[in-house]
Structures are given as C-alpha cells and as structure tokens.
Design an enzyme around this catalytic site. Structure first.
Site, PDB file in Angstrom:
ATOM      1  N   GLU A  82       9.600 -21.206 -18.775  1.00 11.32           N
ATOM      2  CA  GLU A  82       9.417 -19.826 -18.313  1.00 11.32           C
ATOM      3  C   GLU A  82      10.621 -18.963 -18.719  1.00 11.32           C
ATOM      4  O   GLU A  82      10.460 -17.818 -19.135  1.00 11.32           O
ATOM      5  CB  GLU A  82       9.195 -19.817 -16.790  1.00 11.32           C
ATOM      6  CG  GLU A  82       9.086 -18.453 -16.136  1.00 11.32           C
ATOM      7  CD  GLU A  82       8.009 -17.538 -16.725  1.00 11.32           C
ATOM      8  OE1 GLU A  82       7.186 -18.005 -17.518  1.00 11.32           O
ATOM      9  OE2 GLU A  82       8.027 -16.335 -16.413  1.00 11.32           O
ATOM     10  N   HIS A 125      15.192 -35.906 -30.768  1.00 11.42           N
ATOM     11  CA  HIS A 125      14.063 -36.255 -31.648  1.00 11.42           C
ATOM     12  C   HIS A 125      13.756 -35.137 -32.643  1.00 11.42           C
ATOM     13  O   HIS A 125      12.678 -35.121 -33.239  1.00 11.42           O
ATOM     14  CB  HIS A 125      12.837 -36.602 -30.805  1.00 11.42           C
ATOM     15  CG  HIS A 125      13.078 -37.792 -29.926  1.00 11.42           C
ATOM     16  ND1 HIS A 125      13.195 -39.069 -30.426  1.00 11.42           N
ATOM     17  CD2 HIS A 125      13.295 -37.887 -28.590  1.00 11.42           C
ATOM     18  CE1 HIS A 125      13.449 -39.909 -29.432  1.00 11.42           C
ATOM     19  NE2 HIS A 125      13.514 -39.211 -28.303  1.00 11.42           N
ATOM     20  N   GLU A 173       9.938 -12.731 -24.980  1.00 12.64           N
ATOM     21  CA  GLU A 173       8.974 -11.652 -24.749  1.00 12.64           C
ATOM     22  C   GLU A 173       9.627 -10.267 -24.717  1.00 12.64           C
ATOM     23  O   GLU A 173       9.086  -9.320 -25.261  1.00 12.64           O
ATOM     24  CB  GLU A 173       8.292 -11.948 -23.411  1.00 12.64           C
ATOM     25  CG  GLU A 173       7.256 -10.991 -22.955  1.00 12.64           C
ATOM     26  CD  GLU A 173       6.645 -11.416 -21.613  1.00 12.64           C
ATOM     27  OE1 GLU A 173       5.535 -10.998 -21.345  1.00 12.64           O
ATOM     28  OE2 GLU A 173       7.301 -12.141 -20.830  1.00 12.64           O
ATOM     29  N   TRP A 201      -3.932  -1.570  -1.291  1.00 14.82           N
ATOM     30  CA  TRP A 201      -3.907  -2.781  -2.097  1.00 14.82           C
ATOM     31  C   TRP A 201      -4.298  -3.885  -1.131  1.00 14.82           C
ATOM     32  O   TRP A 201      -3.516  -4.295  -0.289  1.00 14.82           O
ATOM     33  CB  TRP A 201      -2.509  -2.978  -2.667  1.00 14.82           C
ATOM     34  CG  TRP A 201      -2.454  -4.056  -3.679  1.00 14.82           C
ATOM     35  CD1 TRP A 201      -2.913  -4.010  -4.955  1.00 14.82           C
ATOM     36  CD2 TRP A 201      -1.925  -5.355  -3.491  1.00 14.82           C
ATOM     37  NE1 TRP A 201      -2.690  -5.216  -5.572  1.00 14.82           N
ATOM     38  CE2 TRP A 201      -2.094  -6.050  -4.700  1.00 14.82           C
ATOM     39  CE3 TRP A 201      -1.314  -6.011  -2.425  1.00 14.82           C
ATOM     40  CZ2 TRP A 201      -1.682  -7.360  -4.867  1.00 14.82           C
ATOM     41  CZ3 TRP A 201      -0.909  -7.308  -2.587  1.00 14.82           C
ATOM     42  CH2 TRP A 201      -1.093  -7.974  -3.812  1.00 14.82           C
ATOM     43  N   LYS A 220      10.360 -15.620 -21.094  1.00 17.84           N
ATOM     44  CA  LYS A 220      10.871 -14.308 -20.672  1.00 17.84           C
ATOM     45  C   LYS A 220      11.788 -13.734 -21.724  1.00 17.84           C
ATOM     46  O   LYS A 220      11.692 -12.570 -22.075  1.00 17.84           O
ATOM     47  CB  LYS A 220      11.663 -14.474 -19.380  1.00 17.84           C
ATOM     48  CG  LYS A 220      11.251 -14.107 -18.030  1.00 17.84           C
ATOM     49  CD  LYS A 220      10.142 -13.324 -17.587  1.00 17.84           C
ATOM     50  CE  LYS A 220       8.841 -13.448 -18.265  1.00 17.84           C
ATOM     51  NZ  LYS A 220       7.727 -13.898 -17.478  1.00 17.84           N
ATOM     52  N   ASN A 240       0.991   0.103   6.044  1.00 16.12           N
ATOM     53  CA  ASN A 240       1.408  -0.732   4.916  1.00 16.12           C
ATOM     54  C   ASN A 240       2.082  -1.959   5.499  1.00 16.12           C
ATOM     55  O   ASN A 240       3.007  -1.826   6.301  1.00 16.12           O
ATOM     56  CB  ASN A 240       2.385   0.046   4.025  1.00 16.12           C
ATOM     57  CG  ASN A 240       3.029  -0.842   2.967  1.00 16.12           C
ATOM     58  OD1 ASN A 240       2.412  -1.772   2.487  1.00 16.12           O
ATOM     59  ND2 ASN A 240       4.264  -0.544   2.621  1.00 16.12           N
ATOM     60  N   GLY A 241       1.619  -3.151   5.112  1.00 17.81           N
ATOM     61  CA  GLY A 241       2.203  -4.382   5.640  1.00 17.81           C
ATOM     62  C   GLY A 241       1.101  -5.316   6.094  1.00 17.81           C
ATOM     63  O   GLY A 241      -0.059  -5.161   5.723  1.00 17.81           O
ATOM     64  N   LYS A 255      -0.170  -5.778 -20.463  1.00 12.89           N
ATOM     65  CA  LYS A 255      -0.050  -6.384 -19.142  1.00 12.89           C
ATOM     66  C   LYS A 255      -1.234  -7.277 -18.826  1.00 12.89           C
ATOM     67  O   LYS A 255      -1.092  -8.355 -18.275  1.00 12.89           O
ATOM     68  CB  LYS A 255       0.088  -5.274 -18.084  1.00 12.89           C
ATOM     69  CG  LYS A 255       0.300  -5.795 -16.660  1.00 12.89           C
ATOM     70  CD  LYS A 255       1.612  -6.546 -16.542  1.00 12.89           C
ATOM     71  CE  LYS A 255       1.815  -7.200 -15.196  1.00 12.89           C
ATOM     72  NZ  LYS A 255       2.876  -8.234 -15.252  1.00 12.89           N
ATOM     73  N   CYS A 284       0.871  -1.171   0.000  1.00 12.51           N
ATOM     74  CA  CYS A 284       0.000   0.000   0.000  1.00 12.51           C
ATOM     75  C   CYS A 284       0.915   1.229   0.000  1.00 12.51           C
ATOM     76  O   CYS A 284       2.114   1.106   0.177  1.00 12.51           O
ATOM     77  CB  CYS A 284      -0.844   0.064   1.264  1.00 12.51           C
ATOM     78  SG  CYS A 284      -1.900  -1.370   1.492  1.00 12.51           S
ATOM     79  N   ARG A 315       1.540   1.300  -5.954  1.00 15.91           N
ATOM     80  CA  ARG A 315       1.616   0.399  -4.798  1.00 15.91           C
ATOM     81  C   ARG A 315       0.247  -0.179  -4.436  1.00 15.91           C
ATOM     82  O   ARG A 315       0.141  -1.033  -3.553  1.00 15.91           O
ATOM     83  CB  ARG A 315       2.168   1.142  -3.582  1.00 15.91           C
ATOM     84  CG  ARG A 315       3.557   1.704  -3.784  1.00 15.91           C
ATOM     85  CD  ARG A 315       4.033   2.395  -2.536  1.00 15.91           C
ATOM     86  NE  ARG A 315       4.195   1.484  -1.429  1.00 15.91           N
ATOM     87  CZ  ARG A 315       5.263   0.746  -1.202  1.00 15.91           C
ATOM     88  NH1 ARG A 315       6.291   0.824  -2.015  1.00 15.91           N
ATOM     89  NH2 ARG A 315       5.323  -0.065  -0.180  1.00 15.91           N
TER      90      ARG A 315
HETATM   91  O1  M6R Z   1      -2.565 -11.974 -15.536  1.00 18.90           O
HETATM   92  P1  M6R Z   1      -2.304 -13.371 -15.955  1.00 18.90           P
HETATM   93  O2  M6R Z   1      -1.396 -14.105 -15.045  1.00 18.90           O
HETATM   94  O3  M6R Z   1      -3.571 -14.147 -16.205  1.00 18.90           O
HETATM   95  O4  M6R Z   1      -1.583 -13.246 -17.361  1.00 18.90           O
HETATM   96  C1  M6R Z   1      -1.268 -14.362 -18.114  1.00 18.90           C
HETATM   97  C2  M6R Z   1      -0.279 -14.034 -19.211  1.00 18.90           C
HETATM   98  O5  M6R Z   1      -0.833 -13.081 -20.087  1.00 18.90           O
HETATM   99  C3  M6R Z   1       1.033 -13.488 -18.653  1.00 18.90           C
HETATM  100  O6  M6R Z   1       1.607 -14.365 -17.730  1.00 18.90           O
HETATM  101  C4  M6R Z   1       2.043 -13.245 -19.775  1.00 18.90           C
HETATM  102  O7  M6R Z   1       2.432 -14.461 -20.328  1.00 18.90           O
HETATM  103  C5  M6R Z   1       3.235 -12.458 -19.243  1.00 18.90           C
HETATM  104  N1  M6R Z   1       3.435 -11.293 -20.027  1.00 18.90           N
HETATM  105  C6  M6R Z   1       4.496 -13.231 -19.221  1.00 18.90           C
HETATM  106  O8  M6R Z   1       5.554 -12.476 -18.735  1.00 18.90           O
END
Ligand code: M6R
Length: 610
Positions: free
Chosen positions: A483, A506, A490, A73, A487, A99-100, A605, A2, A27
């Site tokens: 993952e 394979h 992306e 939050w 990253k 906050n906490g 996002k 927060c 925050r």
């Molecule tokens: O908000 P969400 O966790 O549902 O989002 C899912 C994906 O859109 C999200 O994880 C996306 O793959 C990220 N940009 C990866 O870094």
C-alpha cells in the site's frame, strides 16, 4: 458525515441554507432537506438525491428568515425521502438536523415507541425530535439539555421549535459545528465554507458546548446549562482552502481525519464491556457461517491491499482458508466457488466496475453469500451484496485512498472477530484483547500523525529527488508495504516497488544501489530478526534506509539511517498505524514535486469502466 446549516436573520433562509449546503456536499450527498419557519409553521422540504434534486423539488419558495438544512451521508437507514433530514416529532412542533451517530438510538426508539411516539424514518436522528417532544415543557433550551443527557455517541445538532420562533439551538459533541456571527443575523454550519460568503467571524464550538442563537445574539453554554464565553475566531482562509478545512489538499485533510474515521467505524460495533463484536448489520446465519469452508476476498487497488490484511486477520482468528483476488483477474479466471464459499468484496466507492463484475461472477457461481465492505450507502455494490458493512470514513475526495483503507481494515478485523464468535473458533478467546486494542487505535493514530514533520523533511530533502524507491517488510509488513508503494507511485510518480523482504535476494537486490531509499517496515515481532537481516543486506549495498518500527525499539537505530516509530499495539493491528507515515511520505513527496496531489495524472476516483 453529513452537513448542517442553520440561519436566522433578515435574508431568505431558504437561499442561505441552499447556498450553504452546496458548500457542504463533500460531506454527503445522498439526500437533502431544509425547514423554514414562517408564521407559526415549520415548513419542511426534503428529498432523496443531491441538492439539485431538492432545488427542483421546491416548487414554491419557502418564505421566512429562520431555518435549518442538511445534506446527508447515510449511516442508519438507506438514502430515501423519509430518511432525509430535517426530522420532526409526531406533531411537527420540532425539527432537528443531525451529524453523527446516536449510539443508543435503538433503546430510545423502543422506549419512545412504547410511549406512543410514531416514527417516520429508520434514522437514529429521529429519536432526538421525539425526545424533545416528550420532554418539552415550554422551554426549548432546558428541554435540549435534558435530551442530550440521554444521548450517547456523536452529535452536532440544529433544533427549532414552532412555539419558540426567533430561536435556534446548536449542540456539539464529537461532530463539528461552527457559529457564524453577522450583523442582525447569525448562522450555524458543519464547516466554515458554508457561511464564508456572509461572515468571517465565528465561534468554533468545542465538545460539550451548545448555543442559543437569535438574530441579535449568541449565548454559549456547557451541556449542564452553565454560561460560557469564547474567543471569536476570525477566518482568514479563502473560499477554496476553507473547503479543505484549511489544509492545502483533500488528501492531507483525509489523512488527518483517520482517528475520527476509525473511531466512527468502531462505534457501536463492540459491546460496551468490550467482550464481543456486535456486527448487527450482518445477517449471516450461524448455520451458514458454520458451513463456510473458504473465503474469497475480491477488490482492486488499495481495497485489495486491505484485503491482504483481512486474510491474515480472518485466517488467524477462524482458521478458514482465505484467497485474496484482484477483481479484474477474478472475474475471468473461472473461480472455484461453491455454496460453502463466502465472498467478501471491498470497495470504497462501491462502484468499481471490476469489483462489481467479480461479485456478480461469484454470485452466478452460487457462492454462499456476499458481504460488501464499502464507504458508500446505496452504491451498486452495496445494493447487490447480501450484507453490507459500512466504513464510516465520510466521503473521500482525494483520488489517493487513505481513510477508506484504514477503516476497511477496521471492518475486516471486526468481521474476522464476528466469524470467530459465530463459529466458536479458538480465536474468539482473543476478542476482549483485540477489542481493547482496537479502541486504543484512534488515539494512537493521532500520535502517529505527530511524526508528520519528520516525514515531510525526509520526503522533501531526500525521497522527492529520487526516481526509484523500495518498500520492504515480511508478513503483514509486506501487505502494508504494498500500500505504501502504491501511494507513492500514484501521486508522486516516483517508481516504487514493494518487496517481501526475504524475496529481495531472488532478483530485486540487483536494483539496490547507493543512495536508493528503502522504507523498511519492522512491526511483526516474530519476523523481526529476519527483517533486520534484510535491512543489513540493503545497507551493505549503500541504500538509505528509513525504518518504520515500534516505539522503544532501540536496536533498529543501529541499522537504519532514519527511524519513524508507531505506538505499540497488537502486531496484527499494526497496519492501521504503519500505513499513516507512508501516506504522509507519498503526500509530501508529491507536494515537493509540484504535482496535483488530489487529482494525479491518468487516474480517477471511481473507476466505473473496465
Ligand atoms: O472504490 P474502490 O475501493 O473500489 O477503488 C479501488 C481502487 O481504484 C482504488 O483503491 C485506487 O487504487 C486508489 N486510487 C488508490 O489510492
């Protein structure tokens, strides 16, 4: 997470608080509120929604030059007017922003209620206001010392008393708080951007420190009330970098926040003696838990990758078969769901359209229950699920998900342990060992962050110049490799593939050519020799291998060109640590290529469209 702001001086407190809070909305932003002292009155205005809702809500400006404000939050208690800060005691003599997380708030609330205190909210914070009221004997400073001695958990606090105008108390334990020093005015804030337009001279409070603030001075003390002195920290950052806490990008800030995020997510979910998982937010009855015969984990992107690790954890501890499904596929594949199917949806934002639709599909097919793991209280997924386990990562701004992933893993381990306990599975016997290892993770994650410089060098001098990269591993290492590859592609736009190491031969081995970077994960002891054989295979094709291995693994140096190590933990917790170097690799490769790290091309996002 927060945001807190406090002000005392010659300006309009309302204006300073609102301007300061606008810099702290990163925050948290589910509700906001301020309290301003004026002529013997602590005026309070607070409301559900973003700061703009508070601005509209304040019809008549609050007059006065002393106040505290908060942007929330939610952790304890859903977002609502009542749960918004500041919180007061029974008679409105004291106001508090926090906050906490106060871990022992339930016990304190019961104690205070039995003494006649009446609570207005479901928050943990409100106990602080009532404790102050209960213990107050004419001196706010000494009262607060007594109060904080009763609190467990994390708390940055701003406190004012009606009977002591001209004074703010600030307290810091495990949640950030800075004091801004002005001329005839002083400030408190969770983060520097909130006060930067007024002053660059600050005290950064450390854990266990508190301050008594008037317009003319700041006195600093330990929690025992012993006076201390501190150096003034002169802020040189500009406003934009200050919002990122001095980091160049939100992504790096968020990677660095992982030890705290992991700690917060674990907080109060393991019994104090470490013998039990205490996921009290889950209302899954023992009867339902015992009839579950399969689990579907449904998610997208990074959250899907967390689900792959969750599958291993749940199957390991409970022996319930788990399918992990991509939400956009699940919603159309006519999934086989019965009243014995438990559905776990994972979503950082809680708004991903495919995940939401998949959850509705599972519900319409009569699943036993939906448990959501999400970072956002009050999100669509959180509202529609039967149970919610919150990742307490704080808002994640960068499009590339980092701290959400590691905290999702923590929630999945906790859920796996919880299910094992309820079902009396054999795996439940492992809980004390798992709890101990989980508690060590925040510190171990700090240690992994220390490898940053090595990774930066590898990213800048090697990886960033390449167009392709491979990530290989077996078992859970493969899940984390997926993952790592996501990253990298992306945010650096380097083509990256994750392969189950044994699967290379394979087909994909045909792509291994001289100099191609291969990130090889070797943290799964049972599969160590097998993965090393695969490293030897790619080395024979002149790949350049960066291995991610356990600390103390001397053998791996014989096979890899470079080695990054992570501290020892239980192999099934390794993903939490092994992902961090991969996040850093993606980050530094993206920076080296001059990309917009936090807002990569073509991505958003929160993906609220199909
Ligand atoms: O908000 P969400 O966790 O549902 O989002 C899912 C994906 O859109 C999200 O994880 C996306 O793959 C990220 N940009 C990866 O870094």
């Amino acid at each position: 997470m927060c945001g807190i702001v406090g002000y005392i001086g010659h300006r309009s407190a309302q204006e300073v608080l609102l301007r300061g809070l606008s810099k702290l909305e990163y925050r948290g932003y589910d509700s906001a509120g301020i309290s301003v002292y004026n002529e013997g009155d602590l005026q309070v205005q607070k409301v559900l929604g973003r700061l703009v809702a508070l601005e509209q809500h304040i019809q008549t400006p609050l007059i006065g030059g002393q106040g505290i404000g908060h942007t929330r939050w939610a952790t304890h208690g859903r977002p609502s007017d009542d749960n918004a800060h500041p919180h007061s005691d029974c008679s409105g003599r004291f106001v508090v922003v926090h906050n906490g997380i106060i871990e022992n708030y339930q016990a304190l609330r019961e104690e205070l209620t039995s003494m006649g205190h009446r609570f207005q909210s479901q928050t943990d914070t409100e106990v602080v206001a009532h404790l102050v009221e209960e213990l107050y004997a004419g001196d706010l400073f000494t009262t607060v010392i007594q109060v904080i001695a009763r609190l467990e958990g994390a708390f940055a606090l701003g406190i004012m008393a009606k009977e002591e105008p001209g004074k703010l108390i600030a307290v810091r334990k495990a949640s950030p708080l800075v004091i801004g020093l002005g001329d005839g005015e002083n400030f408190i804030a969770s983060d520097i951007p909130a006060i930067l337009e007024y002053t660059r001279e600050t005290y950064i409070l450390d854990d266990g420190e508190m301050a008594v603030i008037t317009k003319d001075g700041v006195d600093l003390f330990t929690f025992a009330g012993v006076p201390i002195s501190k150096d003034v920290f002169h802020v040189t950052w500009d406003a934009v970098s200050a919002e990122k806490g001095g980091f160049d990008h939100f992504m790096l800030k968020e990677i660095t926040e992982q030890p705290t995020a992991i700690r917060d997510t674990l907080t109060s979910r393991i019994s104090p003696d470490g013998s039990r998982i205490t996921l009290n937010e889950i209302n899954l009855t023992d009867e339902v838990a015992n009839t579950i015969d399969r689990i579907h984990i449904v998610a997208c992107g990074t959250s899907y990758h967390a689900g792959l690790v969750g599958k291993a954890a749940i199957e390991n501890l409970t022996r319930i078969p788990v399918n992990v499904e991509i939400a956009s596929e699940y919603r159309y594949c006519e999934p086989i769901v019965t009243d014995k199917t438990l559905v776990i949806v994972i979503s950082q934002s809680g708004e991903t359209a495919d995940t939401l639709a998949a959850m509705r599909e599972a519900k319409s097919r009569g699943c036993a229950r939906v448990i959501a793991i999400t970072n956002v209280v009050g999100s669509s997924i959180a509202r529609e699920a039967d149970d919610v386990i919150l990742t307490l990562a704080g808002p994640e701004i960068s499009v590339a998900s980092t701290k959400a992933y590691t905290t999702q893993l923590i929630c999945l381990y906790l859920l796996a342990g919880h299910l094992a306990q309820v079902r009396h599975s054999e795996g439940a016997n492992l809980i004390p060992d798992i709890a101990q290892a989980l508690r060590a993770l925040p510190e171990q994650a700090e240690q992994v962050l220390q490898t940053s410089a090595m990774i930066e060098k590898f990213a800048r001098t090697y990886a960033a110049a390449k167009e392709d990269c491979f990530f290989i591993g077996r078992g859970l290492d493969y899940a984390v490799a997926l993952e790592g590859a996501l990253k990298l592609k992306e945010i650096s736009y380097i083509h990256a593939e994750a392969y189950a190491a044994g699967e290379l031969k394979h087909g994909a081995l045909a792509l291994i050519v001289e100099g191609i970077p291969v990130i090889a994960l070797v943290t799964q002891d049972k599969l160590y020799e097998k993965t090393v054989s695969n490293i030897v295979e790619v080395k024979a094709r002149d790949a350049y291998v960066l291995a991610l291995a356990w600390e103390g693994d001397a053998e791996i140096h014989k096979h890899a060109d470079e080695v990054i190590t992570i501290p020892r933990t239980l192999p099934f917790l390794a993903p939490v640590l092994a992902v961090i170097p991969q996040q850093l690799l993606a980050y530094y490769a993206s920076v080296a290529r001059g990309n917009d790290v936090d807002k990569p091309r073509n991505l958003a996002k929160s993906v609220t469209v199909e």
